[in-house]
Design an enzyme around this catalytic site. Structure first.
Site, PDB file in Angstrom:
ATOM      1  N   THR A 128      30.678  61.096  81.681  1.00 28.54           N
ATOM      2  CA  THR A 128      31.540  62.395  81.374  1.00 28.54           C
ATOM      3  C   THR A 128      30.871  63.471  80.574  1.00 28.54           C
ATOM      4  OG1 THR A 128      33.575  61.160  80.911  1.00 28.54           O
ATOM      5  CG2 THR A 128      33.627  63.100  79.923  1.00 28.54           C
ATOM      6  N   LYS A 186      38.547  65.610  83.815  1.00 29.10           N
ATOM      7  CA  LYS A 186      38.471  64.636  83.058  1.00 29.10           C
ATOM      8  C   LYS A 186      38.466  65.211  81.462  1.00 29.10           C
ATOM      9  CE  LYS A 186      37.363  60.462  80.965  1.00 29.10           C
ATOM     10  NZ  LYS A 186      36.082  60.102  80.527  1.00 29.10           N
TER      11      LYS A 186
HETATM   12  P1  NA7 Z   1      27.791  53.225  76.410  1.00 26.45           P
HETATM   13  O1  NA7 Z   1      28.070  51.880  76.459  1.00 26.45           O
HETATM   14  O2  NA7 Z   1      27.331  53.865  75.139  1.00 26.45           O
HETATM   15  O3  NA7 Z   1      26.336  53.351  77.660  1.00 26.45           O
HETATM   16  C1  NA7 Z   1      25.767  54.462  77.500  1.00 26.45           C
HETATM   17  C2  NA7 Z   1      24.520  54.436  78.719  1.00 26.45           C
HETATM   18  O4  NA7 Z   1      23.669  55.462  78.675  1.00 26.45           O
HETATM   19  C3  NA7 Z   1      23.553  52.978  78.572  1.00 26.45           C
HETATM   20  O5  NA7 Z   1      23.246  52.487  79.814  1.00 26.45           O
HETATM   21  C4  NA7 Z   1      22.431  54.039  77.813  1.00 26.45           C
HETATM   22  O6  NA7 Z   1      21.083  53.271  77.928  1.00 26.45           O
HETATM   23  C5  NA7 Z   1      22.586  54.864  78.491  1.00 26.45           C
HETATM   24  N1  NA7 Z   1      21.809  56.137  78.023  1.00 26.45           N
HETATM   25  C6  NA7 Z   1      22.026  56.920  76.705  1.00 26.45           C
HETATM   26  N2  NA7 Z   1      20.913  57.684  76.249  1.00 26.45           N
HETATM   27  C7  NA7 Z   1      20.261  57.764  77.337  1.00 26.45           C
HETATM   28  C8  NA7 Z   1      18.985  58.455  77.545  1.00 26.45           C
HETATM   29  N3  NA7 Z   1      18.473  59.607  76.808  1.00 26.45           N
HETATM   30  N4  NA7 Z   1      18.095  58.258  78.929  1.00 26.45           N
HETATM   31  C9  NA7 Z   1      18.615  56.952  79.428  1.00 26.45           C
HETATM   32  N5  NA7 Z   1      19.731  56.367  79.477  1.00 26.45           N
HETATM   33  C10 NA7 Z   1      20.595  56.657  78.257  1.00 26.45           C
HETATM   34  O7  NA7 Z   1      28.814  54.145  77.287  1.00 26.45           O
HETATM   35  P2  NA7 Z   1      29.800  53.775  78.091  1.00 26.45           P
HETATM   36  O8  NA7 Z   1      29.377  52.918  79.209  1.00 26.45           O
HETATM   37  O9  NA7 Z   1      31.198  53.554  77.431  1.00 26.45           O
HETATM   38  O10 NA7 Z   1      30.181  55.358  78.891  1.00 26.45           O
HETATM   39  C11 NA7 Z   1      29.380  55.986  79.811  1.00 26.45           C
HETATM   40  C12 NA7 Z   1      30.076  57.221  80.049  1.00 26.45           C
HETATM   41  O11 NA7 Z   1      31.341  57.050  80.663  1.00 26.45           O
HETATM   42  C13 NA7 Z   1      30.198  58.425  78.945  1.00 26.45           C
HETATM   43  O12 NA7 Z   1      29.965  59.457  79.469  1.00 26.45           O
HETATM   44  C14 NA7 Z   1      31.625  57.906  78.769  1.00 26.45           C
HETATM   45  O13 NA7 Z   1      32.218  59.181  78.056  1.00 26.45           O
HETATM   46  C15 NA7 Z   1      32.427  57.882  79.832  1.00 26.45           C
HETATM   47  P3  NA7 Z   1      20.810  52.101  76.591  1.00 26.45           P
HETATM   48  O14 NA7 Z   1      21.547  50.683  77.011  1.00 26.45           O
HETATM   49  O15 NA7 Z   1      21.472  52.497  75.589  1.00 26.45           O
HETATM   50  O16 NA7 Z   1      19.534  51.992  76.640  1.00 26.45           O
END
Ligand code: NA7
Length: 287
Positions: free
Chosen positions: A102, A175
């Site tokens: 989102t 959304k």
């Molecule tokens: P989570 O459980 O907080 O997961 C977020 C994911 O995004 C996780 O895989 C993170 O990797 C990844 N992430 C966050 N910042 C980065 C950056 N800078 N680079 C690469 N990857 C990143 O969120 P949800 O799964 O509950 O939700 C995901 C989306 O769906 C969000 O937009 C919600 O609002 C709806 P990590 O594991 O921390 O290394």
């Protein structure tokens, strides 16, 4: 091109609370899935299910039909597409980028505008949390050209019900509209019950028979136990309410309910509840 007669070859980027069950379902549906996550350990449950782990987003998308991103916010999406070893460096004509995070329509259009020629983008954010992701019962709001919608349909159908709501960016917009109702009415109703001296369980029972019944049912155990394990992180709910108030501000509009919800969520985040479930806003309201 996606081979409609067979399963797709996919990259799945972002294995958080939502990405992990979603990628698992795609594997279970028979797709060939390569995964990447910033924190590499989180790929293990997926490789145990038959996924291949890639060392960078760029490596993950080589040879795939479509790449799905499910990351925190617009900054994270930018990072996995255009950052170091990001997908854009290797995306080739005919491939499709599907953003299911989102991030709002501006971020979707910004990412799409810089993709290599011949690479299409679709926004497909979801409503529902871990339970619905695990059982394939998400609502998926798709912004896509009709031809791109036909390409994503056979892939996303194992994750939930698709709603084709318009062209690029429309899914992201739908959304944000949906989450503008991610309100704090439940918490305020509970605090009102407390002020009247009503028993909490009585208040929960009567609210179970109102239009907010779904929220009450989903969050009742949290309220009763006073524990708020994350299904949908409060920090992400705050991000969504910021998307709501930003677009309202740009249009010179003040959405009072959304602004109040945003303020409550911000207070809860400042009190340290950002990584808890968004229902952890309730004790901020009721105490
Ligand atoms: P989570 O459980 O907080 O997961 C977020 C994911 O995004 C996780 O895989 C993170 O990797 C990844 N992430 C966050 N910042 C980065 C950056 N800078 N680079 C690469 N990857 C990143 O969120 P949800 O799964 O509950 O939700 C995901 C989306 O769906 C969000 O937009 C919600 O609002 C709806 P990590 O594991 O921390 O290394």
């Amino acid at each position: 091109m996606i081979r409609e007669d067979t399963m797709a070859k996919l990259a799945f980027i972002g294995l958080g609370l939502m990405g992990t069950p979603m990628a698992t379902r795609l594997l279970e549906a028979g797709h060939d899935v390569t995964v990447w996550n910033r924190t590499a350990e989180k790929t293990k449950p997926l490789t145990d299910h038959g996924a291949t782990a890639a060392s960078t987003p760029m490596d993950a998308i080589k040879g795939v039909d479509a790449a799905i991103a499910m990351v925190t916010n617009a900054e994270a999406l930018e990072q996995v597409v255009y950052g170091e070893n990001g997908m854009a460096a290797a995306l080739a004509p005919g491939q499709l980028l599907i953003d299911m995070s989102t991030v709002g329509p501006d971020a979707v259009r910004s990412v799409a505008s810089r993709l290599p020629d011949g690479v299409a983008m679709v926004d497909a954010p979801v409503r529902g949390s871990v339970h619905q992701a695990t059982s394939g019962q998400l609502a998926i709001y798709v912004g896509a050209d009709p031809s791109d919608f036909r390409r994503v349909e056979p892939i996303l159908t194992s994750l939930g019900t698709l709603h084709h709501v318009g062209g690029l960016g429309a899914g992201a917009a739908a959304k944000v509209v949906v989450n503008s109702t991610l309100g704090v009415a439940f918490g305020e109703a509970l605090s009102l019950g407390d002020d009247f001296g009503l028993d909490r369980s009585v208040v929960l029972d009567v609210l179970s028979d109102t239009p907010i019944a779904g929220t009450v049912e989903a969050k009742r155990a949290n309220v009763e136990s006073g524990t708020y394990p994350a299904n949908f992180k409060l920090s992400l709910a705050l991000k969504d309410l910021n998307l709501v108030t930003e677009i309202a501000d740009q249009n010179g509009r003040r959405l009072e309910v959304a602004a109040a919800a945003r303020d409550w969520l911000e207070q809860a985040a400042e009190a340290g509840a950002g990584d808890l479930d968004y229902s952890a806003v309730i004790p901020t309201i009721t105490t």
